[in-house]
Write a protein that holds these residues in place. Structure first.
Motif, PDB file in Angstrom:
ATOM      1  N   ASN A 164     -12.147   1.958  24.096  1.00  0.00           N
ATOM      2  CA  ASN A 164     -13.582   1.483  23.914  1.00  0.00           C
ATOM      3  C   ASN A 164     -14.621   2.117  23.298  1.00  0.00           C
ATOM      4  OD1 ASN A 164     -12.628  -0.803  25.441  1.00  0.00           O
ATOM      5  ND2 ASN A 164     -13.183   0.368  27.723  1.00  0.00           N
ATOM      6  N   THR A 165     -14.395   3.432  23.015  1.00  0.00           N
ATOM      7  CA  THR A 165     -15.220   4.433  22.399  1.00  0.00           C
ATOM      8  C   THR A 165     -14.991   4.123  21.043  1.00  0.00           C
ATOM      9  OG1 THR A 165     -15.203   6.219  24.236  1.00  0.00           O
ATOM     10  CG2 THR A 165     -15.910   6.691  21.973  1.00  0.00           C
ATOM     11  N   ASN A 166     -13.680   4.260  20.384  1.00  0.00           N
ATOM     12  CA  ASN A 166     -13.536   3.843  19.025  1.00  0.00           C
ATOM     13  C   ASN A 166     -14.162   2.553  18.612  1.00  0.00           C
ATOM     14  OD1 ASN A 166     -11.957   6.148  18.470  1.00  0.00           O
ATOM     15  ND2 ASN A 166     -10.028   5.388  18.960  1.00  0.00           N
ATOM     16  N   ARG A 167     -13.970   1.442  19.495  1.00  0.00           N
ATOM     17  CA  ARG A 167     -14.477   0.141  19.023  1.00  0.00           C
ATOM     18  C   ARG A 167     -15.954   0.310  19.110  1.00  0.00           C
ATOM     19  NH1 ARG A 167     -13.400  -4.617  18.855  1.00  0.00           N
ATOM     20  NH2 ARG A 167     -14.319  -5.605  20.451  1.00  0.00           N
ATOM     21  N   LEU A 168     -16.714   0.965  19.938  1.00  0.00           N
ATOM     22  CA  LEU A 168     -18.150   1.077  19.706  1.00  0.00           C
ATOM     23  C   LEU A 168     -18.689   1.862  18.602  1.00  0.00           C
ATOM     24  CD1 LEU A 168     -21.008   0.721  21.249  1.00  0.00           C
ATOM     25  CD2 LEU A 168     -20.639   2.879  22.402  1.00  0.00           C
ATOM     26  N   MET A 169     -17.780   2.801  18.168  1.00  0.00           N
ATOM     27  CA  MET A 169     -18.001   3.483  16.940  1.00  0.00           C
ATOM     28  C   MET A 169     -17.770   2.781  15.886  1.00  0.00           C
ATOM     29  SD  MET A 169     -16.463   7.443  17.995  1.00  0.00           S
ATOM     30  CE  MET A 169     -16.803   8.156  16.439  1.00  0.00           C
ATOM     31  N   SER A 170     -16.701   2.014  15.644  1.00  0.00           N
ATOM     32  CA  SER A 170     -16.414   0.945  14.706  1.00  0.00           C
ATOM     33  C   SER A 170     -17.667   0.073  14.575  1.00  0.00           C
ATOM     34  CB  SER A 170     -15.033   0.250  14.676  1.00  0.00           C
ATOM     35  OG  SER A 170     -15.487  -0.836  15.727  1.00  0.00           O
ATOM     36  N   PHE A 171     -18.168  -0.323  15.401  1.00  0.00           N
ATOM     37  CA  PHE A 171     -19.532  -1.134  15.434  1.00  0.00           C
ATOM     38  C   PHE A 171     -20.559  -0.645  14.571  1.00  0.00           C
ATOM     39  CE2 PHE A 171     -17.337  -3.885  18.542  1.00  0.00           C
ATOM     40  CZ  PHE A 171     -16.875  -4.953  17.921  1.00  0.00           C
ATOM     41  N   LEU A 172     -21.045   0.649  15.191  1.00  0.00           N
ATOM     42  CA  LEU A 172     -21.968   1.439  14.796  1.00  0.00           C
ATOM     43  C   LEU A 172     -21.573   2.192  13.241  1.00  0.00           C
ATOM     44  CD1 LEU A 172     -22.739   3.171  18.150  1.00  0.00           C
ATOM     45  CD2 LEU A 172     -24.040   1.495  16.950  1.00  0.00           C
ATOM     46  N   THR A 173     -20.613   2.337  12.708  1.00  0.00           N
ATOM     47  CA  THR A 173     -20.244   3.080  11.781  1.00  0.00           C
ATOM     48  C   THR A 173     -19.418   2.250  10.594  1.00  0.00           C
ATOM     49  OG1 THR A 173     -18.132   4.056  12.548  1.00  0.00           O
ATOM     50  CG2 THR A 173     -20.238   5.227  12.981  1.00  0.00           C
ATOM     51  N   MET A 174     -18.935   1.012  10.772  1.00  0.00           N
ATOM     52  CA  MET A 174     -18.262   0.445   9.814  1.00  0.00           C
ATOM     53  C   MET A 174     -18.790  -1.109   9.425  1.00  0.00           C
ATOM     54  SD  MET A 174     -14.212   1.190  11.121  1.00  0.00           S
ATOM     55  CE  MET A 174     -13.524   2.662  10.910  1.00  0.00           C
ATOM     56  N   ASN A 175     -18.587  -1.395   8.168  1.00  0.00           N
ATOM     57  CA  ASN A 175     -19.074  -2.751   7.878  1.00  0.00           C
ATOM     58  C   ASN A 175     -17.828  -3.568   8.543  1.00  0.00           C
ATOM     59  OD1 ASN A 175     -17.261  -2.725   5.965  1.00  0.00           O
ATOM     60  ND2 ASN A 175     -18.641  -1.977   4.243  1.00  0.00           N
ATOM     61  N   ALA A 176     -17.951  -5.100   8.126  1.00  0.00           N
ATOM     62  CA  ALA A 176     -17.141  -5.919   8.696  1.00  0.00           C
ATOM     63  C   ALA A 176     -15.735  -5.726   7.763  1.00  0.00           C
ATOM     64  CB  ALA A 176     -17.579  -7.320   8.302  1.00  0.00           C
ATOM     65  N   THR A 177     -15.817  -5.545   6.545  1.00  0.00           N
ATOM     66  CA  THR A 177     -14.593  -5.190   5.784  1.00  0.00           C
ATOM     67  C   THR A 177     -13.847  -4.123   6.347  1.00  0.00           C
ATOM     68  OG1 THR A 177     -15.648  -6.298   3.807  1.00  0.00           O
ATOM     69  CG2 THR A 177     -13.566  -5.006   3.646  1.00  0.00           C
ATOM     70  N   GLU A 178     -14.473  -3.069   6.790  1.00  0.00           N
ATOM     71  CA  GLU A 178     -13.782  -1.701   7.098  1.00  0.00           C
ATOM     72  C   GLU A 178     -13.278  -2.035   8.497  1.00  0.00           C
ATOM     73  OE1 GLU A 178     -16.543   1.722   5.002  1.00  0.00           O
ATOM     74  OE2 GLU A 178     -17.283   0.465   6.847  1.00  0.00           O
ATOM     75  N   ARG A 179     -14.017  -2.907   9.554  1.00  0.00           N
ATOM     76  CA  ARG A 179     -13.572  -2.991  10.741  1.00  0.00           C
ATOM     77  C   ARG A 179     -11.946  -3.918  10.512  1.00  0.00           C
ATOM     78  NH1 ARG A 179     -18.831  -4.308  12.171  1.00  0.00           N
ATOM     79  NH2 ARG A 179     -18.545  -6.326  12.540  1.00  0.00           N
ATOM     80  N   TYR A 180     -12.288  -4.996   9.821  1.00  0.00           N
ATOM     81  CA  TYR A 180     -11.006  -5.860   9.357  1.00  0.00           C
ATOM     82  C   TYR A 180      -9.780  -5.200   8.849  1.00  0.00           C
ATOM     83  CZ  TYR A 180      -8.013  -9.485   7.928  1.00  0.00           C
ATOM     84  OH  TYR A 180      -7.107 -10.465   7.418  1.00  0.00           O
ATOM     85  N   THR A 181     -10.062  -4.350   8.095  1.00  0.00           N
ATOM     86  CA  THR A 181      -9.142  -3.495   7.442  1.00  0.00           C
ATOM     87  C   THR A 181      -8.186  -2.619   8.360  1.00  0.00           C
ATOM     88  OG1 THR A 181     -10.067  -3.590   5.355  1.00  0.00           O
ATOM     89  CG2 THR A 181      -8.168  -1.864   5.409  1.00  0.00           C
ATOM     90  N   ARG A 182      -9.267  -1.864   9.177  1.00  0.00           N
ATOM     91  CA  ARG A 182      -8.832  -1.023  10.203  1.00  0.00           C
ATOM     92  C   ARG A 182      -7.980  -1.858  11.218  1.00  0.00           C
ATOM     93  NH1 ARG A 182     -12.481   2.863  14.096  1.00  0.00           N
ATOM     94  NH2 ARG A 182     -10.706   3.752  15.273  1.00  0.00           N
TER      95      ARG A 182
END
Length: 196
Positions: free
Chosen positions: A139-157
């Protein structure tokens, strides 16, 4: 094919040390269940009574946003466990749904039985702790991804870390996990596949 109880036994013994007798007692509290595709296992507002072990298939945990959109918090595939944890911990009505998004072979344990095992089998507390720790990290990693990554980075991860989500589930379902519209996700995938 491996029996679902054998799968669950391996999942448990990979995380804690228990005697054969203790393992038999633990597994005796898990009941088998077959879930249909798209079946709701826990509804919002219901007090979550069950933790699920997935032998085959996929279940998701999601909630409805203020705008009325589905937002997926977690996908659980084979050899994983899942629960509506807020309700499970607080004993209050669940803000989340649990849904089987594929035909699934499951084991479930009732909440009272899960907590009873904490009283009678000392190692079960370590199992519970590892379950909570994993959920916290996810849950913490998910929250951080929304705050620090754009859509492309979230999808690639997601593609790198959990390829089954993208391979096995619909664009619509994946979009609810990435907090994107299905159309945005579709354009994103097309752009990445064409190498732009």
């Amino acid at each position: 094919m491996e029996n679902i109880y054998d799968q669950a036994a391996k999942y448990i013994t990979d995380r804690i040390e228990v005697t054969e007798d203790e393992l038999t007692i633990i597994l005796s509290y898990f009941k088998p269940m077959k879930a249909r595709k798209n079946q709701i296992l826990i509804s919002q507002g219901q007090t979550s009574q069950r933790t699920f072990f997935i032998g085959k298939g996929c279940i998701r945990i999601y909630f409805i946003t203020e705008q009325g959109h589905e937002a997926t918090r977690y996908f659980a595939f084979e050899n994983d466990i899942a629960a509506a944890l807020i309700s499970f911990i607080t004993h209050k009505p669940s803000p989340e749904y649990i849904q089987s998004v594929e035909h699934a072979d499951l084991l479930y344990i009732e909440q009272d039985d899960f907590f009873y095992l904490l009283e009678i089998i000392p190692a079960w507390e370590k199992f519970y702790r590892s379950f909570l720790e994993k959920a916290y990290v996810n849950n913490t990693n998910r929250l951080m991804s929304f705050l620090t990554m754009n859509a492309t980075e979230r999808y690639t991860r997601l593609l790198d870390e959990y390829p089954d989500v993208i391979k096995r589930l619909s664009n619509k379902m994946v979009a609810t996990y990435l907090n994107l519209s299905p159309e945005t996700l579709s354009r994103l995938k097309t752009r990445l596949q064409s190498g732009q």
